[in-house]
Design a protein around this motif. Structure first.
Motif, PDB file in Angstrom:
ATOM      1  N   LEU A 258     -14.243  -1.503  20.257  1.00 19.18           N
ATOM      2  CA  LEU A 258     -14.490  -2.016  18.905  1.00 19.18           C
ATOM      3  C   LEU A 258     -14.657  -0.809  17.990  1.00 19.18           C
ATOM      4  N   GLU A 259     -13.895  -0.792  16.894  1.00 25.46           N
ATOM      5  CA  GLU A 259     -13.913   0.350  15.976  1.00 25.46           C
ATOM      6  C   GLU A 259     -14.086  -0.147  14.535  1.00 25.46           C
ATOM      7  N   TYR A 260     -14.943   0.550  13.791  1.00 21.51           N
ATOM      8  CA  TYR A 260     -15.093   0.282  12.350  1.00 21.51           C
ATOM      9  C   TYR A 260     -14.735   1.549  11.598  1.00 21.51           C
ATOM     10  N   SER A 261     -13.772   1.432  10.645  1.00 22.42           N
ATOM     11  CA  SER A 261     -13.325   2.602   9.873  1.00 22.42           C
ATOM     12  C   SER A 261     -13.367   2.307   8.383  1.00 22.42           C
ATOM     13  N   LYS A 262     -13.938   3.222   7.628  1.00 21.49           N
ATOM     14  CA  LYS A 262     -13.827   3.206   6.168  1.00 21.49           C
ATOM     15  C   LYS A 262     -12.517   3.883   5.802  1.00 21.49           C
ATOM     16  N   SER A 263     -12.009   3.553   4.616  1.00 26.30           N
ATOM     17  CA  SER A 263     -10.732   4.106   4.195  1.00 26.30           C
ATOM     18  C   SER A 263     -10.786   4.505   2.729  1.00 26.30           C
ATOM     19  N   ASP A 264     -10.162   5.630   2.422  1.00 23.67           N
ATOM     20  CA  ASP A 264      -9.986   6.076   1.036  1.00 23.67           C
ATOM     21  C   ASP A 264      -8.547   5.856   0.566  1.00 23.67           C
ATOM     22  N   MET A 265      -7.766   5.106   1.341  1.00 21.03           N
ATOM     23  CA  MET A 265      -6.361   4.863   0.979  1.00 21.03           C
ATOM     24  C   MET A 265      -6.278   3.952  -0.248  1.00 21.03           C
ATOM     25  N   GLU A 266      -5.571   4.416  -1.295  1.00 24.17           N
ATOM     26  CA  GLU A 266      -5.384   3.590  -2.480  1.00 24.17           C
ATOM     27  C   GLU A 266      -4.196   4.102  -3.289  1.00 24.17           C
ATOM     28  N   ASN A 267      -3.585   3.179  -4.010  1.00 26.38           N
ATOM     29  CA  ASN A 267      -2.556   3.536  -4.990  1.00 26.38           C
ATOM     30  C   ASN A 267      -2.907   2.814  -6.293  1.00 26.38           C
ATOM     31  N   ALA A 268      -1.993   2.682  -7.197  1.00 20.16           N
ATOM     32  CA  ALA A 268      -2.301   2.091  -8.509  1.00 20.16           C
ATOM     33  C   ALA A 268      -2.715   0.624  -8.408  1.00 20.16           C
ATOM     34  N   GLY A 269      -2.260  -0.095  -7.356  1.00 20.66           N
ATOM     35  CA  GLY A 269      -2.576  -1.521  -7.301  1.00 20.66           C
ATOM     36  C   GLY A 269      -3.347  -1.978  -6.087  1.00 20.66           C
ATOM     37  N   VAL A 270      -3.433  -1.155  -5.042  1.00 24.36           N
ATOM     38  CA  VAL A 270      -4.058  -1.570  -3.784  1.00 24.36           C
ATOM     39  C   VAL A 270      -5.052  -0.517  -3.324  1.00 24.36           C
ATOM     40  N   GLU A 271      -6.203  -0.985  -2.876  1.00 27.96           N
ATOM     41  CA  GLU A 271      -7.222  -0.112  -2.289  1.00 27.96           C
ATOM     42  C   GLU A 271      -7.631  -0.709  -0.947  1.00 27.96           C
ATOM     43  N   VAL A 272      -7.395   0.011   0.141  1.00 22.60           N
ATOM     44  CA  VAL A 272      -7.801  -0.434   1.477  1.00 22.60           C
ATOM     45  C   VAL A 272      -9.232   0.046   1.696  1.00 22.60           C
ATOM     46  N   ASP A 273     -10.174  -0.904   1.769  1.00 17.57           N
ATOM     47  CA  ASP A 273     -11.595  -0.546   1.828  1.00 17.57           C
ATOM     48  C   ASP A 273     -12.059  -0.172   3.229  1.00 17.57           C
ATOM     49  N   ASP A 274     -11.808  -1.043   4.208  1.00 17.31           N
ATOM     50  CA  ASP A 274     -12.252  -0.775   5.571  1.00 17.31           C
ATOM     51  C   ASP A 274     -11.452  -1.611   6.563  1.00 17.31           C
ATOM     52  N   MET A 275     -11.528  -1.206   7.844  1.00 16.64           N
ATOM     53  CA  MET A 275     -10.851  -1.898   8.937  1.00 16.64           C
ATOM     54  C   MET A 275     -11.800  -2.027  10.113  1.00 16.64           C
ATOM     55  N   THR A 276     -11.851  -3.209  10.703  1.00 19.79           N
ATOM     56  CA  THR A 276     -12.587  -3.444  11.944  1.00 19.79           C
ATOM     57  C   THR A 276     -11.572  -3.866  12.984  1.00 19.79           C
ATOM     58  N   ARG A 277     -11.422  -3.046  14.014  1.00 23.57           N
ATOM     59  CA  ARG A 277     -10.382  -3.297  15.014  1.00 23.57           C
ATOM     60  C   ARG A 277     -10.996  -3.568  16.377  1.00 23.57           C
ATOM     61  N   LEU A 278     -10.507  -4.622  17.026  1.00 26.11           N
ATOM     62  CA  LEU A 278     -10.842  -4.928  18.421  1.00 26.11           C
ATOM     63  C   LEU A 278      -9.595  -4.612  19.232  1.00 26.11           C
ATOM     64  N   LYS A 279      -9.684  -3.578  20.097  1.00 26.66           N
ATOM     65  CA  LYS A 279      -8.499  -3.053  20.772  1.00 26.66           C
ATOM     66  C   LYS A 279      -8.601  -3.205  22.285  1.00 26.66           C
ATOM     67  N   LEU A 280      -7.504  -3.595  22.903  1.00 26.69           N
ATOM     68  CA  LEU A 280      -7.356  -3.540  24.351  1.00 26.69           C
ATOM     69  C   LEU A 280      -6.561  -2.275  24.661  1.00 26.69           C
TER      70      LEU A 280
ATOM     71  N   ALA B  93       0.817  -1.213   0.000  1.00 29.07           N
ATOM     72  CA  ALA B  93       0.000   0.000   0.000  1.00 29.07           C
ATOM     73  C   ALA B  93       0.854   1.268   0.000  1.00 29.07           C
ATOM     74  N   GLU B  94       2.113   1.166  -0.426  1.00 28.82           N
ATOM     75  CA  GLU B  94       2.999   2.329  -0.483  1.00 28.82           C
ATOM     76  C   GLU B  94       2.346   3.455  -1.291  1.00 28.82           C
ATOM     77  N   ASP B  95       2.399   4.669  -0.744  1.00 23.16           N
ATOM     78  CA  ASP B  95       1.799   5.856  -1.362  1.00 23.16           C
ATOM     79  C   ASP B  95       0.269   5.835  -1.395  1.00 23.16           C
ATOM     80  N   ALA B  96      -0.344   4.894  -0.699  1.00 27.00           N
ATOM     81  CA  ALA B  96      -1.810   4.869  -0.601  1.00 27.00           C
ATOM     82  C   ALA B  96      -2.218   5.691   0.619  1.00 27.00           C
ATOM     83  N   ASP B  97      -2.047   7.001   0.541  1.00 29.43           N
ATOM     84  CA  ASP B  97      -2.292   7.902   1.664  1.00 29.43           C
ATOM     85  C   ASP B  97      -3.588   8.677   1.437  1.00 29.43           C
ATOM     86  N   ASP B  98      -4.515   8.535   2.408  1.00 27.47           N
ATOM     87  CA  ASP B  98      -5.775   9.273   2.281  1.00 27.47           C
ATOM     88  C   ASP B  98      -6.555   9.178   3.588  1.00 27.47           C
TER      89      ASP B  98
END
Length: 195
Positions: A91-113, A64-69
């Protein structure tokens, strides 16, 4: 008339001299000490449920290099205030606009202590947890579970409103057997409501 004048002169002499006779050779008893209660700093009881919204920015690495957003989402959790320390889970749910020419990070669901030090109206904490992420790599949809870890701080604006900031590292080795490692650093501002 001389008698009245003499009486007045004698009386005024006694009145003026009276303070000189008021002394005592015995030392005065010491006064009892006065107890002053310590001033307590305004604090917060962090125990309880909370929920809110988050907005931030992600910096991609590896595939995901250069997929900054931007990132944005919702969260909810529970804290337990142990005095000097606060522990909890979120518990956190996040949408993401991070993308580069080959990779698009759609969303993350995190369970955090979370575990941190209670400074009163501020808690500074460390985070460790699991992260389930959906991503598109070279046109194919993938999903995998990795790890998230980082630091954060919360500030009690009022008894019910909390503002915070988190910095997390999110790492995935061989993302869903795609042959690519996927990583991202996220920085997010948070606003929450405590119940």
């Amino acid at each position: 008339m001389k008698t009245i004048a003499f009486a007045l002169a004698s009386a005024s002499t006694l009145v003026l001299a009276a303070p000189a006779f008021a002394g005592n050779l015995t030392p005065a008893a010491p006064e009892a000490p006065v107890y002053v209660a310590p001033v307590e700093t305004a604090g917060a009881d962090w125990t309880g449920f909370y929920a809110g919204a988050t907005a931030g920015y992600g910096y991609g690495e590896d595939a995901a290099e250069d997929a900054d957003d931007s990132t944005y989402g919702v969260f909810g959790g529970y804290n337990y205030d142990m005095g000097d320390w606060v522990v909890g889970g979120e518990l956190e749910y996040s949408k993401s606009d991070m993308e580069n020419a080959g990779v698009e990070v759609d969303d993350m669901t995190r369970l955090k202590l979370r575990a941190g030090y209670d400074f009163g109206k501020v808690v500074v904490y460390g985070i460790a947890g699991a992260n389930y992420t959906n991503a598109t790599i070279a046109g194919t949809d993938y999903s995998d579970t990795g790890v998230s870890y980082g630091i954060g701080a919360d500030y009690a604006v009022t008894d019910n409103i909390v503002a915070g900031l988190e910095v997390l590292q999110n790492d995935f080795n061989e993302f869903d057997d795609s042959g690519a490692d996927l990583s991202a650093t996220t920085v997010a501002a948070k606003v929450g409501f405590r119940f």
